[in-house]
Design a protein around this motif. Structure first.
Motif, PDB file in Angstrom:
ATOM      1  N   THR A  59       0.834  -1.195   0.000  1.00  0.00           N
ATOM      2  CA  THR A  59       0.000   0.000   0.000  1.00  0.00           C
ATOM      3  C   THR A  59       0.872   1.250   0.000  1.00  0.00           C
ATOM      4  OG1 THR A  59      -0.112   0.066   2.425  1.00  0.00           O
ATOM      5  CG2 THR A  59      -1.840  -1.167   1.270  1.00  0.00           C
ATOM      6  N   GLY A  60       0.241   2.376  -0.316  1.00  0.00           N
ATOM      7  CA  GLY A  60       0.902   3.665  -0.303  1.00  0.00           C
ATOM      8  C   GLY A  60      -0.084   4.732   0.119  1.00  0.00           C
ATOM      9  N   PRO A  61       0.275   5.991  -0.044  1.00  0.00           N
ATOM     10  CA  PRO A  61      -0.643   7.075   0.330  1.00  0.00           C
ATOM     11  C   PRO A  61      -1.832   7.159  -0.617  1.00  0.00           C
ATOM     12  CG  PRO A  61       1.304   7.948  -0.751  1.00  0.00           C
ATOM     13  CD  PRO A  61       1.576   6.490  -0.518  1.00  0.00           C
ATOM     14  N   CYS A  62      -2.840   7.924  -0.224  1.00  0.00           N
ATOM     15  CA  CYS A  62      -4.004   8.141  -1.081  1.00  0.00           C
ATOM     16  C   CYS A  62      -3.581   8.712  -2.424  1.00  0.00           C
ATOM     17  CB  CYS A  62      -4.989   9.099  -0.424  1.00  0.00           C
ATOM     18  SG  CYS A  62      -5.723   8.507   1.107  1.00  0.00           S
ATOM     19  N   ARG A  92      -5.100   3.368  -2.649  1.00  0.00           N
ATOM     20  CA  ARG A  92      -3.934   3.134  -1.788  1.00  0.00           C
ATOM     21  C   ARG A  92      -3.116   1.910  -2.191  1.00  0.00           C
ATOM     22  NH1 ARG A  92      -3.788   5.705   3.279  1.00  0.00           N
ATOM     23  NH2 ARG A  92      -5.606   6.975   3.775  1.00  0.00           N
ATOM     24  N   LEU A  93      -3.733   0.944  -2.826  1.00  0.00           N
ATOM     25  CA  LEU A  93      -3.040  -0.309  -3.133  1.00  0.00           C
ATOM     26  C   LEU A  93      -2.028  -0.109  -4.259  1.00  0.00           C
ATOM     27  CD1 LEU A  93      -6.062  -2.764  -2.891  1.00  0.00           C
ATOM     28  CD2 LEU A  93      -4.198  -2.502  -1.246  1.00  0.00           C
ATOM     29  N   ARG A  94      -0.924  -0.844  -4.149  1.00  0.00           N
ATOM     30  CA  ARG A  94       0.168  -0.732  -5.118  1.00  0.00           C
ATOM     31  C   ARG A  94       0.530  -2.111  -5.674  1.00  0.00           C
ATOM     32  NH1 ARG A  94      -1.336   3.700  -4.178  1.00  0.00           N
ATOM     33  NH2 ARG A  94      -0.097   5.580  -3.714  1.00  0.00           N
ATOM     34  N   PRO A  95      -0.321  -2.708  -6.487  1.00  0.00           N
ATOM     35  CA  PRO A  95       0.012  -4.019  -7.055  1.00  0.00           C
ATOM     36  C   PRO A  95       1.121  -3.902  -8.090  1.00  0.00           C
ATOM     37  CG  PRO A  95      -1.971  -3.148  -8.068  1.00  0.00           C
ATOM     38  CD  PRO A  95      -1.620  -2.199  -6.953  1.00  0.00           C
ATOM     39  N   VAL A 113      -9.860   9.337  -7.582  1.00  0.00           N
ATOM     40  CA  VAL A 113      -8.502   8.807  -7.723  1.00  0.00           C
ATOM     41  C   VAL A 113      -7.885   9.395  -8.988  1.00  0.00           C
ATOM     42  CG1 VAL A 113      -7.154   6.713  -8.162  1.00  0.00           C
ATOM     43  CG2 VAL A 113      -8.973   6.689  -6.452  1.00  0.00           C
ATOM     44  N   SER A 114      -6.636   9.789  -8.893  1.00  0.00           N
ATOM     45  CA  SER A 114      -5.989  10.490 -10.005  1.00  0.00           C
ATOM     46  C   SER A 114      -5.915   9.620 -11.258  1.00  0.00           C
ATOM     47  CB  SER A 114      -4.586  10.924  -9.612  1.00  0.00           C
ATOM     48  OG  SER A 114      -3.720   9.802  -9.503  1.00  0.00           O
ATOM     49  N   LYS A 115      -5.942  10.288 -12.400  1.00  0.00           N
ATOM     50  CA  LYS A 115      -5.809   9.592 -13.679  1.00  0.00           C
ATOM     51  C   LYS A 115      -4.459   8.902 -13.769  1.00  0.00           C
ATOM     52  CE  LYS A 115      -6.232  10.298 -18.670  1.00  0.00           C
ATOM     53  NZ  LYS A 115      -4.972   9.591 -19.006  1.00  0.00           N
ATOM     54  N   GLU A 116      -3.422   9.525 -13.227  1.00  0.00           N
ATOM     55  CA  GLU A 116      -2.081   8.940 -13.280  1.00  0.00           C
ATOM     56  C   GLU A 116      -2.033   7.593 -12.553  1.00  0.00           C
ATOM     57  OE1 GLU A 116      -2.001  13.066 -14.231  1.00  0.00           O
ATOM     58  OE2 GLU A 116      -2.800  12.042 -12.457  1.00  0.00           O
ATOM     59  N   HIS A 117      -2.662   7.529 -11.377  1.00  0.00           N
ATOM     60  CA  HIS A 117      -2.659   6.274 -10.635  1.00  0.00           C
ATOM     61  C   HIS A 117      -3.479   5.206 -11.359  1.00  0.00           C
ATOM     62  CE1 HIS A 117      -2.452   3.501  -7.279  1.00  0.00           C
ATOM     63  NE2 HIS A 117      -3.769   3.431  -7.245  1.00  0.00           N
TER      64      HIS A 117
END
Length: 226
Positions: A59-62, A92-95, A113-117
């Motif tokens: 996981t990471g930040p929002c 938050r998840l970082r697969p 949630v950002s388009k980049e993410h």
């Protein structure tokens, strides 16, 4: 588009708690029992919340932005695998890949949630679906997921807040509850259904009762609708 059948499949103590790490049981045997019962339903996949998925993914930040950005879903190739769905409203998840525990990973995000993410998730082979500005339009996103992957039945496997949200939205058709011969006894441990908003009680119809290994009881109920 019809939504898939939703069966809430959970393992709990006699007092309805959800943290098996606290219980005096063999965790490997418990996991095997839980999975063997789940396999009997022949489901096309499973659904969990972010906190449950953190057992599998980093996981990471929002990854949210101030304004909602309505976008189209991104459907990756599931390659004939079952689907593992997670509601990760804040991104938050970082697969690292589009696979989780051998199944195809589907993340449901809010439109904040950002388009980049979201683009990064799609580039890693993850299927990305959007459930409204706050990520809580469960009823709207389920039929789209079902259509994209041909899913007719899904197992809802917690945690308590996600189960409570499905219950409040009247999206649970059946419950499958493995009750272990254990009393947790701690008041602040999550329960099977935890809804912090006002929620009405529901009546259930009993489908079956079975005695399983080590004194575990398997209860199946259908949700009785008006």
């Amino acid at each position: 588009m019809p939504r898939p059948e939703i069966i809430c499949h959970m393992v709990t103590s006699l007092d309805g708690r959800l943290l098996p790490d606290r219980w005096p049981v063999c965790q490997e045997s418990l996991s095997s029992l839980y999975d063997s019962v789940a396999d009997r339903f022949g489901a096309d996949g499973w659904i969990v919340g972010r906190k449950t998925m953190e057992h599998y993914l980093a996981t990471g930040p929002c990854s949210t932005v101030p304004e909602a950005q309505p976008r189209a879903d991104v459907v990756a190739d599931a390659a004939g695998r079952d689907i593992g769905i997670c509601f990760d409203r804040q991104g938050r998840l970082r697969p690292e890949t589009g696979e989780v525990d051998g199944d195809h990973l589907v993340l449901v995000l809010s439109e904040r949630v950002s388009k980049e993410h979201a683009d990064d998730l799609a580039a890693r082979g993850v299927s990305v679906f959007f459930a409204g500005p706050d990520g809580d339009d469960i009823a709207g996103v389920l039929p789209r997921i079902a259509e994209a992957f041909g899913a007719r039945r899904l197992l809802l496997e917690g945690g308590g807040q996600l189960n409570g949200a499905f219950l409040a939205a009247d999206l649970i058709d059946e419950t499958s509850t493995l009750i272990l011969p254990v009393i947790d006894g701690k008041s602040d441990v999550p329960a099977i259904y935890d809804n912090h908003d006002d929620a009405r009680a529901l009546h259930l119809d009993l489908i079956s009762v079975k005695d399983l290994d080590d004194g575990t009881v398997w209860l199946r109920h259908s949700v009785k609708r008006a």
